[in-house]
Scaffold this motif. Structure first.
Motif, PDB file in Angstrom:
ATOM      1  N   SER A 199       3.789   9.402 -10.236  1.00 40.72           N
ATOM      2  CA  SER A 199       3.108   9.447 -11.526  1.00 40.72           C
ATOM      3  C   SER A 199       2.422  10.793 -11.723  1.00 40.72           C
ATOM      4  CB  SER A 199       2.088   8.310 -11.604  1.00 40.72           C
ATOM      5  OG  SER A 199       1.353   8.393 -12.787  1.00 40.72           O
ATOM      6  N   HIS A 200       1.806  11.308 -10.656  1.00 44.97           N
ATOM      7  CA  HIS A 200       1.166  12.621 -10.735  1.00 44.97           C
ATOM      8  C   HIS A 200       2.197  13.711 -11.025  1.00 44.97           C
ATOM      9  CE1 HIS A 200      -1.638  15.851  -9.931  1.00 44.97           C
ATOM     10  NE2 HIS A 200      -0.800  16.346  -9.025  1.00 44.97           N
ATOM     11  N   ARG A 201       3.355  13.651 -10.356  1.00 46.03           N
ATOM     12  CA  ARG A 201       4.418  14.635 -10.602  1.00 46.03           C
ATOM     13  C   ARG A 201       4.934  14.555 -12.031  1.00 46.03           C
ATOM     14  NH1 ARG A 201       8.420  14.395  -5.364  1.00 46.03           N
ATOM     15  NH2 ARG A 201       6.945  15.201  -3.846  1.00 46.03           N
ATOM     16  N   LEU A 202       5.079  13.339 -12.554  1.00 45.69           N
ATOM     17  CA  LEU A 202       5.562  13.168 -13.919  1.00 45.69           C
ATOM     18  C   LEU A 202       4.581  13.757 -14.922  1.00 45.69           C
ATOM     19  CD1 LEU A 202       7.712  11.977 -15.808  1.00 45.69           C
ATOM     20  CD2 LEU A 202       6.397   9.855 -15.788  1.00 45.69           C
ATOM     21  N   LYS A 203       3.291  13.495 -14.739  1.00 43.81           N
ATOM     22  CA  LYS A 203       2.282  14.052 -15.646  1.00 43.81           C
ATOM     23  C   LYS A 203       2.293  15.572 -15.590  1.00 43.81           C
ATOM     24  CE  LYS A 203      -0.823  10.113 -15.546  1.00 43.81           C
ATOM     25  NZ  LYS A 203      -2.110   9.591 -15.076  1.00 43.81           N
ATOM     26  N   LYS A 204       2.432  16.117 -14.376  1.00 44.51           N
ATOM     27  CA  LYS A 204       2.470  17.573 -14.209  1.00 44.51           C
ATOM     28  C   LYS A 204       3.683  18.179 -14.912  1.00 44.51           C
ATOM     29  CE  LYS A 204       2.202  21.042 -10.551  1.00 44.51           C
ATOM     30  NZ  LYS A 204       2.193  21.252  -9.098  1.00 44.51           N
ATOM     31  N   SER A 205       4.859  17.542 -14.758  1.00 45.42           N
ATOM     32  CA  SER A 205       6.060  18.077 -15.413  1.00 45.42           C
ATOM     33  C   SER A 205       5.977  17.915 -16.927  1.00 45.42           C
ATOM     34  CB  SER A 205       7.315  17.407 -14.862  1.00 45.42           C
ATOM     35  OG  SER A 205       7.333  16.047 -15.206  1.00 45.42           O
ATOM     36  N   ASN A 206       5.357  16.842 -17.411  1.00 50.61           N
ATOM     37  CA  ASN A 206       5.180  16.675 -18.863  1.00 50.61           C
ATOM     38  C   ASN A 206       4.258  17.746 -19.419  1.00 50.61           C
ATOM     39  OD1 ASN A 206       6.917  14.532 -19.144  1.00 50.61           O
ATOM     40  ND2 ASN A 206       5.312  12.977 -18.980  1.00 50.61           N
ATOM     41  N   ILE A 257       0.842  -1.205   0.000  1.00 50.11           N
ATOM     42  CA  ILE A 257       0.000   0.000   0.000  1.00 50.11           C
ATOM     43  C   ILE A 257       0.874   1.251   0.000  1.00 50.11           C
ATOM     44  CG2 ILE A 257      -1.626   1.338   1.401  1.00 50.11           C
ATOM     45  CD1 ILE A 257      -2.859  -1.391   2.238  1.00 50.11           C
ATOM     46  N   ALA A 258       1.905   1.264   0.848  1.00 51.66           N
ATOM     47  CA  ALA A 258       2.805   2.433   0.887  1.00 51.66           C
ATOM     48  C   ALA A 258       3.512   2.623  -0.456  1.00 51.66           C
ATOM     49  CB  ALA A 258       3.831   2.263   2.009  1.00 51.66           C
ATOM     50  N   GLY A 259       3.944   1.529  -1.077  1.00 47.95           N
ATOM     51  CA  GLY A 259       4.596   1.634  -2.387  1.00 47.95           C
ATOM     52  C   GLY A 259       3.644   2.128  -3.462  1.00 47.95           C
ATOM     53  N   SER A 260       2.386   1.683  -3.407  1.00 46.79           N
ATOM     54  CA  SER A 260       1.395   2.125  -4.390  1.00 46.79           C
ATOM     55  C   SER A 260       1.119   3.617  -4.260  1.00 46.79           C
ATOM     56  CB  SER A 260       0.098   1.346  -4.223  1.00 46.79           C
ATOM     57  OG  SER A 260       0.312  -0.015  -4.478  1.00 46.79           O
ATOM     58  N   VAL A 261       1.050   4.097  -3.023  1.00 46.45           N
ATOM     59  CA  VAL A 261       0.838   5.536  -2.803  1.00 46.45           C
ATOM     60  C   VAL A 261       2.027   6.321  -3.363  1.00 46.45           C
ATOM     61  CG1 VAL A 261       0.681   7.329  -1.023  1.00 46.45           C
ATOM     62  CG2 VAL A 261      -0.696   5.262  -0.844  1.00 46.45           C
ATOM     63  N   ARG A 262       3.235   5.842  -3.121  1.00 47.82           N
ATOM     64  CA  ARG A 262       4.431   6.532  -3.636  1.00 47.82           C
ATOM     65  C   ARG A 262       4.444   6.547  -5.161  1.00 47.82           C
ATOM     66  NH1 ARG A 262       7.766  10.546  -3.069  1.00 47.82           N
ATOM     67  NH2 ARG A 262       9.850  10.095  -3.788  1.00 47.82           N
ATOM     68  N   ILE A 263       4.084   5.432  -5.777  1.00 49.89           N
ATOM     69  CA  ILE A 263       4.036   5.370  -7.238  1.00 49.89           C
ATOM     70  C   ILE A 263       2.995   6.338  -7.781  1.00 49.89           C
ATOM     71  CG2 ILE A 263       3.354   3.874  -9.165  1.00 49.89           C
ATOM     72  CD1 ILE A 263       4.796   1.593  -7.702  1.00 49.89           C
ATOM     73  N   ALA A 264       1.835   6.430  -7.118  1.00 46.80           N
ATOM     74  CA  ALA A 264       0.791   7.351  -7.560  1.00 46.80           C
ATOM     75  C   ALA A 264       1.264   8.799  -7.469  1.00 46.80           C
ATOM     76  CB  ALA A 264      -0.472   7.144  -6.727  1.00 46.80           C
ATOM     77  N   VAL A 265       1.955   9.142  -6.376  1.00 46.99           N
ATOM     78  CA  VAL A 265       2.467  10.511  -6.214  1.00 46.99           C
ATOM     79  C   VAL A 265       3.493  10.834  -7.303  1.00 46.99           C
ATOM     80  CG1 VAL A 265       3.871  11.989  -4.713  1.00 46.99           C
ATOM     81  CG2 VAL A 265       1.978  10.677  -3.759  1.00 46.99           C
TER      82      VAL A 265
END
Length: 144
Positions: A125-132, A115-123
């Motif tokens: 992924s959100h940062r990557l989309k924002k920077s793209n 669960i902790a790893g999934s939350v980190r991956i989601a965060v």
């Protein structure tokens, strides 16, 4: 007599006339017009050959064999640790075999880490989309 420690002259270099130490066998014929080289030809490297993988099926078989081995080891652990133990959690009281209790604790730990790893991956992924999106906006502005 030729000197074995002397470096050869570059192709097309002037050869001394009448020197017995020089022979025509060591020199290539000079070209009348050497081919024109582009500057990037000297720095370009040949393409590396792609690595050939053994395929997905080999990895799946290895994972299945390792998984089966771990399950056998867990089964042996649970069978050897079948002594009943008393547990209390807040107001609940229960008894379980020690091996089963440890297995349940390990499963709970893996779930929490997942669960902790999934939350980190989601965060991330959100940062990557924002920077793209920001990069696309900058490129759009620069292309004007």
């Amino acid at each position: 007599m030729t000197d074995p420690y002397r470096s050869p002259e570059p192709a097309g270099a002037p050869r001394p006339a009448g020197d017995a130490g020089y022979s025509d066998a060591g020199y290539p014929e000079p070209e009348a017009h050497p081919p024109a080289r582009r500057s990037d030809e000297r720095t370009r490297r040949p393409a590396a050959e792609p690595k050939r993988s053994s395929g997905v099926s080999a990895g799946v078989w290895i994972a299945l064999i390792l998984g089966a081995l771990i399950l056998v080891l867990l089964l042996v652990f649970i069978i050897q640790n079948n002594v009943s133990a008393q547990f209390q959690y807040f107001s609940w009281q229960f008894s379980l075999p020690l091996g089963v209790a440890m297995l349940l604790a390990a499963i709970a730990g893996v779930l929490i880490a997942g669960i902790a790893g999934s939350v980190r991956i989601a965060v991330l992924s959100h940062r990557l989309k924002k920077s793209n999106r920001s990069l696309a906006e900058v490129e759009r502005i620069l292309d004007r």
